[in-house]
Design a protein around this motif. Structure first.
Motif, mmCIF file in Angstrom:
data_model
loop_
_atom_site.group_PDB
_atom_site.id
_atom_site.type_symbol
_atom_site.label_atom_id
_atom_site.label_comp_id
_atom_site.label_asym_id
_atom_site.label_seq_id
_atom_site.Cartn_x
_atom_site.Cartn_y
_atom_site.Cartn_z
ATOM 1 N N GLN A 1 0.829 -1.285 0.135
ATOM 2 C CA GLN A 1 -0.087 -0.021 -0.071
ATOM 3 C C GLN A 1 0.646 1.233 -0.173
ATOM 4 O OE1 GLN A 1 -3.246 0.036 -0.367
ATOM 5 N NE2 GLN A 1 -3.205 -2.207 -0.684
ATOM 6 N N LEU A 2 1.920 1.161 -0.688
ATOM 7 C CA LEU A 2 2.757 2.351 -0.917
ATOM 8 C C LEU A 2 2.127 3.443 -1.567
ATOM 9 C CD1 LEU A 2 5.680 3.571 0.111
ATOM 10 C CD2 LEU A 2 6.732 2.544 -2.146
ATOM 11 N N SER A 3 2.450 4.805 -0.994
ATOM 12 C CA SER A 3 2.173 5.896 -1.705
ATOM 13 C C SER A 3 3.403 6.745 -1.970
ATOM 14 C CB SER A 3 1.180 6.800 -1.042
ATOM 15 O OG SER A 3 -0.064 6.427 -1.356
ATOM 16 N N ILE A 4 3.690 7.306 -2.987
ATOM 17 C CA ILE A 4 4.871 8.060 -3.031
ATOM 18 C C ILE A 4 4.509 9.302 -3.642
ATOM 19 C CG2 ILE A 4 6.923 6.110 -3.328
ATOM 20 C CD1 ILE A 4 6.513 6.614 -6.546
ATOM 21 N N GLY A 5 5.371 10.406 -3.446
ATOM 22 C CA GLY A 5 5.088 11.809 -3.817
ATOM 23 C C GLY A 5 6.057 12.796 -3.215
ATOM 24 N N TYR A 6 5.514 14.085 -3.537
ATOM 25 C CA TYR A 6 6.237 15.113 -3.198
ATOM 26 C C TYR A 6 5.232 16.037 -2.138
ATOM 27 C CZ TYR A 6 9.463 13.476 -6.604
ATOM 28 O OH TYR A 6 10.567 12.805 -7.247
ATOM 29 N N GLY A 7 5.204 16.327 -0.880
ATOM 30 C CA GLY A 7 4.391 16.658 -0.084
ATOM 31 C C GLY A 7 2.999 16.554 -0.668
ATOM 32 N N SER A 8 2.470 17.346 -1.125
ATOM 33 C CA SER A 8 0.829 17.369 -1.159
ATOM 34 C C SER A 8 0.520 16.517 -2.568
ATOM 35 C CB SER A 8 -0.146 18.316 -1.062
ATOM 36 O OG SER A 8 0.586 19.551 -1.998
ATOM 37 N N SER A 47 11.717 7.002 -10.981
ATOM 38 C CA SER A 47 12.762 7.449 -9.909
ATOM 39 C C SER A 47 12.282 7.978 -8.644
ATOM 40 C CB SER A 47 13.263 8.867 -10.673
ATOM 41 O OG SER A 47 13.862 8.316 -11.969
ATOM 42 N N THR A 48 11.088 8.386 -8.726
ATOM 43 C CA THR A 48 10.385 8.698 -7.438
ATOM 44 C C THR A 48 10.461 7.519 -6.470
ATOM 45 O OG1 THR A 48 9.183 10.482 -8.358
ATOM 46 C CG2 THR A 48 8.380 9.691 -6.175
ATOM 47 N N LEU A 49 9.728 6.399 -7.120
ATOM 48 C CA LEU A 49 10.099 5.164 -6.129
ATOM 49 C C LEU A 49 11.319 4.922 -6.022
ATOM 50 C CD1 LEU A 49 8.489 2.529 -5.393
ATOM 51 C CD2 LEU A 49 9.003 1.498 -7.671
ATOM 52 N N LEU A 50 12.429 4.959 -6.897
ATOM 53 C CA LEU A 50 13.556 4.186 -6.613
ATOM 54 C C LEU A 50 14.251 5.147 -5.174
ATOM 55 C CD1 LEU A 50 15.639 2.026 -8.519
ATOM 56 C CD2 LEU A 50 16.824 4.123 -7.969
ATOM 57 N N ARG A 51 13.904 6.527 -5.415
ATOM 58 C CA ARG A 51 14.565 7.312 -4.361
ATOM 59 C C ARG A 51 13.811 7.048 -3.060
ATOM 60 N NH1 ARG A 51 14.468 11.588 -8.607
ATOM 61 N NH2 ARG A 51 12.584 12.096 -7.935
ATOM 62 N N THR A 52 12.382 6.749 -3.054
ATOM 63 C CA THR A 52 11.949 6.571 -1.819
ATOM 64 C C THR A 52 12.247 5.162 -1.152
ATOM 65 O OG1 THR A 52 9.828 7.463 -2.963
ATOM 66 C CG2 THR A 52 9.510 6.365 -0.812
ATOM 67 N N LEU A 53 12.459 4.226 -2.292
ATOM 68 C CA LEU A 53 13.262 2.864 -1.684
ATOM 69 C C LEU A 53 14.442 2.964 -1.104
ATOM 70 C CD1 LEU A 53 11.609 0.349 -4.436
ATOM 71 C CD2 LEU A 53 10.592 0.902 -2.072
ATOM 72 N N GLY A 54 15.042 4.016 -1.504
ATOM 73 C CA GLY A 54 16.476 4.290 -1.179
ATOM 74 C C GLY A 54 16.706 5.295 -0.231
ATOM 75 N N GLY A 55 15.340 5.531 0.447
ATOM 76 C CA GLY A 55 15.532 6.476 1.558
ATOM 77 C C GLY A 55 16.165 7.964 1.521
ATOM 78 N N PHE A 56 16.095 8.261 0.056
ATOM 79 C CA PHE A 56 16.340 9.646 -0.114
ATOM 80 C C PHE A 56 15.187 10.805 -0.087
ATOM 81 C CE2 PHE A 56 19.362 7.245 -2.610
ATOM 82 C CZ PHE A 56 20.598 7.803 -2.043
ATOM 83 N N GLN A 57 13.926 9.936 -0.192
ATOM 84 C CA GLN A 57 12.755 10.879 0.122
ATOM 85 C C GLN A 57 11.991 10.135 0.958
ATOM 86 O OE1 GLN A 57 11.834 11.367 -4.317
ATOM 87 N NE2 GLN A 57 9.911 11.676 -3.324
ATOM 88 N N PRO A 58 10.883 10.958 1.787
ATOM 89 C CA PRO A 58 10.109 10.142 2.662
ATOM 90 C C PRO A 58 9.093 9.385 1.775
ATOM 91 C CG PRO A 58 9.765 12.431 3.041
ATOM 92 C CD PRO A 58 10.860 12.366 2.198
ATOM 93 N N LYS A 59 8.341 8.393 2.233
ATOM 94 C CA LYS A 59 7.210 7.977 1.545
ATOM 95 C C LYS A 59 6.064 8.612 1.962
ATOM 96 C CE LYS A 59 6.341 4.884 5.322
ATOM 97 N NZ LYS A 59 6.383 3.739 6.078
ATOM 98 N N LEU A 60 4.875 8.670 1.310
ATOM 99 C CA LEU A 60 3.638 9.386 1.735
ATOM 100 C C LEU A 60 2.977 8.625 2.765
ATOM 101 C CD1 LEU A 60 2.365 11.107 -1.529
ATOM 102 C CD2 LEU A 60 3.892 12.106 0.039
ATOM 103 N N SER A 61 2.732 7.350 2.367
ATOM 104 C CA SER A 61 2.281 6.431 3.238
ATOM 105 C C SER A 61 2.580 5.133 2.752
ATOM 106 C CB SER A 61 0.667 6.581 3.503
ATOM 107 O OG SER A 61 0.018 6.202 2.103
#
Ligand SMILES: Nc1ncnc2c1ncn2[C@@H]1O[C@H](COP(=O)(O)OP(=O)(O)OP(=O)(O)O)[C@@H](O)[C@H]1O
Length: 259
Positions: free
Chosen positions: A13-20, A48-62
């Motif tokens: 149930q992963l959500s990825i993105g930037y802020g809102s 790339s957003t998924l990869l950066r999220t999985l790599g811990g470079f940006q937070p997941k949304l949920s």
């Protein structure tokens, strides 16, 4: 051959993105040890957003990202560097380093504060040089290398880091067909022979179909995931591009341009 068994990476149930701004949600998949997985999808869909999220470079949304059964956000940066290595498209900051020196940086999580290399560190560096056919280039400066050679060095550094999960952002960009196949086959060998779990983003869908154990299709809706043959049978590649221009041929696993 790829092994199944305990999950190295478990996404639910992963959500990825930037802020809102949500880029993709409802992403679900599991990867076991020894699996090579390609992430495909049209430009701007969120690879790339998924990869950066999985790599811990940006937070997941949920949602949940479990690495070896533990939530990604619970890892300290030093313990994460022993479990996860990331190869990004950016050029290495230190292109003045030699090939061997850059690969040795992969051992940083294990060395003491003086950076002294142990016998095991040196063995890992040598094994990485061997696996990626870099022995003759070991003393060359990284700025002297071709794109294909440099990409091999970056993946070799990730191998030297000896983590259970390796993430790569578009490792075949700028490479000719021979060198695209070469790097993907080397990744496949690394996954299968050393039981590494490897996930990479790519636009090389036809090569991913031939070489990957699993494919994740980011499609903006359900994000199908599975064995490439199964995804072909279920016609998941047919909708990837607008059909008036390109059509997928399930018999050959390739795309054809409508003339
Ligand atoms: N730093 C950022 N802040 C806000 N939005 C961003 C940021 N980086 C990317 N985006 C947006 O997120 C969406 C997904 O981008 P991403 O780069 O993950 O796609 P991609 O599938 O990797 O694309 P490509 O195949 O072109 O590399 C795009 O709409 C993009 O504009």
């Amino acid at each position: 051959m790829a092994k199944t068994g305990k999950n190295i990476l478990s996404i639910s149930q992963l959500s990825i993105g930037y802020g809102s701004k949500t880029v993709a949600n409802n992403i679900n998949f599991d990867l076991g040890a020894g699996m090579l997985c390609g992430v495909v999808g049209v430009n701007g869909i969120g690879k790339s957003t998924l990869l950066r999220t999985l790599g811990g470079f940006q937070p997941k949304l949920s949602g949940d990202i479990l690495l070896n059964g533990k939530p990604l956000e619970k890892y300290s940066s030093s313990s994460l560097s022993k479990e996860l290595s990331v190869v990004l498209t950016e050029q290495p900051a230190s292109k003045n380093l030699t090939v061997q020196e850059l690969i040795a940086l992969g051992r940083q999580p294990y060395t003491n504060w003086l950076g002294t290399l142990t016998k095991e560190d040196k063995q890992q560096i040598q094994a990485s040089l061997d696996a990626f056919l870099l022995n003759e280039l070991r003393h060359s400066k990284c700025h002297e290398l071709s794109d294909g050679q440099l990409q091999r060095v970056l993946v070799a550094r990730a191998m030297a880091q000896d983590t259970s999960l390796i993430l790569l952002d578009e490792p075949t960009t700028h490479l000719d067909l021979y060198h695209k196949v070469q790097i993907l086959k080397m990744l496949q060998e690394l996954a299968h022979n050393k039981q590494k779990t490897i996930l990479f983003t790519t636009h090389e869908i036809e090569l991913a179909i031939q070489l990957c154990d699993r494919i994740l299709i980011l499609d903006g809706k359900d994000h199908p995931f599975g064995d490439p043959c199964q995804l072909i049978e279920q016609k998941h590649f047919d909708q990837l591009f607008p059909s008036e221009m390109v059509q997928f041929d399930g018999k050959t696993g390739s795309f054809k341009v409508n003339k």
